[in-house]
Design a protein around this motif. Structure first.
Motif, PDB file in Angstrom:
ATOM      1  N   CYS A  33       1.540 -60.430  11.633  1.00 55.75           N
ATOM      2  CA  CYS A  33       1.778 -60.159  13.043  1.00 55.75           C
ATOM      3  C   CYS A  33       0.738 -60.890  13.889  1.00 55.75           C
ATOM      4  O   CYS A  33      -0.456 -60.798  13.628  1.00 55.75           O
ATOM      5  N   ASN A  35      -0.235 -60.185  16.747  1.00 59.84           N
ATOM      6  CA  ASN A  35      -0.996 -59.219  17.546  1.00 59.84           C
ATOM      7  C   ASN A  35      -2.062 -58.510  16.716  1.00 59.84           C
ATOM      8  O   ASN A  35      -3.237 -58.505  17.072  1.00 59.84           O
ATOM      9  N   CYS A  36      -1.670 -57.915  15.605  1.00 55.62           N
ATOM     10  CA  CYS A  36      -2.626 -57.101  14.851  1.00 55.62           C
ATOM     11  C   CYS A  36      -3.019 -57.732  13.524  1.00 55.62           C
ATOM     12  O   CYS A  36      -3.864 -57.196  12.818  1.00 55.62           O
ATOM     13  N   CYS A  47       6.679 -55.328  14.503  1.00 59.40           N
ATOM     14  CA  CYS A  47       5.607 -55.087  13.533  1.00 59.40           C
ATOM     15  C   CYS A  47       5.544 -53.579  13.241  1.00 59.40           C
ATOM     16  O   CYS A  47       5.526 -52.770  14.160  1.00 59.40           O
ATOM     17  N   CYS A  50       1.924 -52.266  14.725  1.00 57.49           N
ATOM     18  CA  CYS A  50       1.604 -52.180  16.155  1.00 57.49           C
ATOM     19  C   CYS A  50       2.846 -52.140  17.039  1.00 57.49           C
ATOM     20  O   CYS A  50       2.736 -51.861  18.232  1.00 57.49           O
TER      21      CYS A  50
END
Ligand SMILES: [Zn+2]
Ligand SMILES: [Zn+2]
Ligand SMILES: [Zn+2]
Ligand SMILES: [Zn+2]
Length: 192
Positions: A33, A35-36, A47, A50
């Motif tokens: 991911c 983002n995370c 995801c 997150c």
């Protein structure tokens, strides 16, 4: 290159099983991911960790916000899986929640102990956890099924209080080896 869906190590072509985890390898490259940085399955729209919409999802396959059918979702609630737009989402510690405050509250006290795609398996795990004195809650995303080119997806998360996570994982691991269950278990799904 094949990779292990559990530990995400990549192997040379031709190798079929992870040397550490002893489970079948998957074809392709593991995806993480943006983002995370957690591992995401290639058929995940959001995801698991997150809730952020994955960038590989083509524009015409992006789910719409469940409250605003004219807006595309930026992610899905990590508790219930509901697709939400920017306005309908709440972010907390980098994770996306729907507008239901209970889901945010729950998240702060509970963690996901196991994810499955069948209600049957979730019910069985919940019963075993409760038998071991663990307060398990099942969150079913079947209410928010969305479609991708892989077909319909739905996850069932089994959540337990943070303080009981290790205990819960032990119960689940023991249960899985007993029943010989795995992610790839197929069976008739009965969505009543
Ligand atoms: Zn492995
Ligand atoms: Zn993520
Ligand atoms: Zn929610
Ligand atoms: Zn919305």
């Amino acid at each position: 290159m094949p990779y292990c869906p559990n530990c995400h190590v990549e192997y040379q072509p031709g190798i079929k099983e992870c040397a550490d985890c002893r489970i079948p390898l998957r074809e392709g490259t593991p995806q993480f991911c943006p983002n995370c940085k957690e591992y995401v399955r290639e058929d995940d729209t959001f995801c698991d960790n997150c809730g952020v919409l994955q960038p590989e999802i083509p524009a015409d396959e992006r789910p719409e916000c469940e409250n605003h059918p004219d807006r595309s979702a930026i992610g899905g609630c990590v508790i219930c899986g509901k697709p939400v737009c920017e306005q309908c989402s709440t972010r907390h510690n980098g994770r996306i929640f729907c507008e239901n405050d209970e889901h945010l509250n729950l998240h702060q006290g509970f963690v996901v102990a196991y994810t499955t795609s069948t209600d049957y398996e979730a019910d069985m795990i919940k019963a075993n956890l409760e038998g071991a004195g663990i307060n398990a809650v099942v969150f079913n995303q079947h209410d928010h099924v969305y479609f991708t080119n892989m077909g319909s997806l739905a996850m069932v998360n089994i959540m337990v209080p943070r303080s009981q996570l290790e205990e819960a994982r032990d119960v689940i691991t023991a249960l899985m080896s007993e029943e010989g269950l795995s992610d790839s278990e197929s069976g008739d799904r009965d969505d009543a």
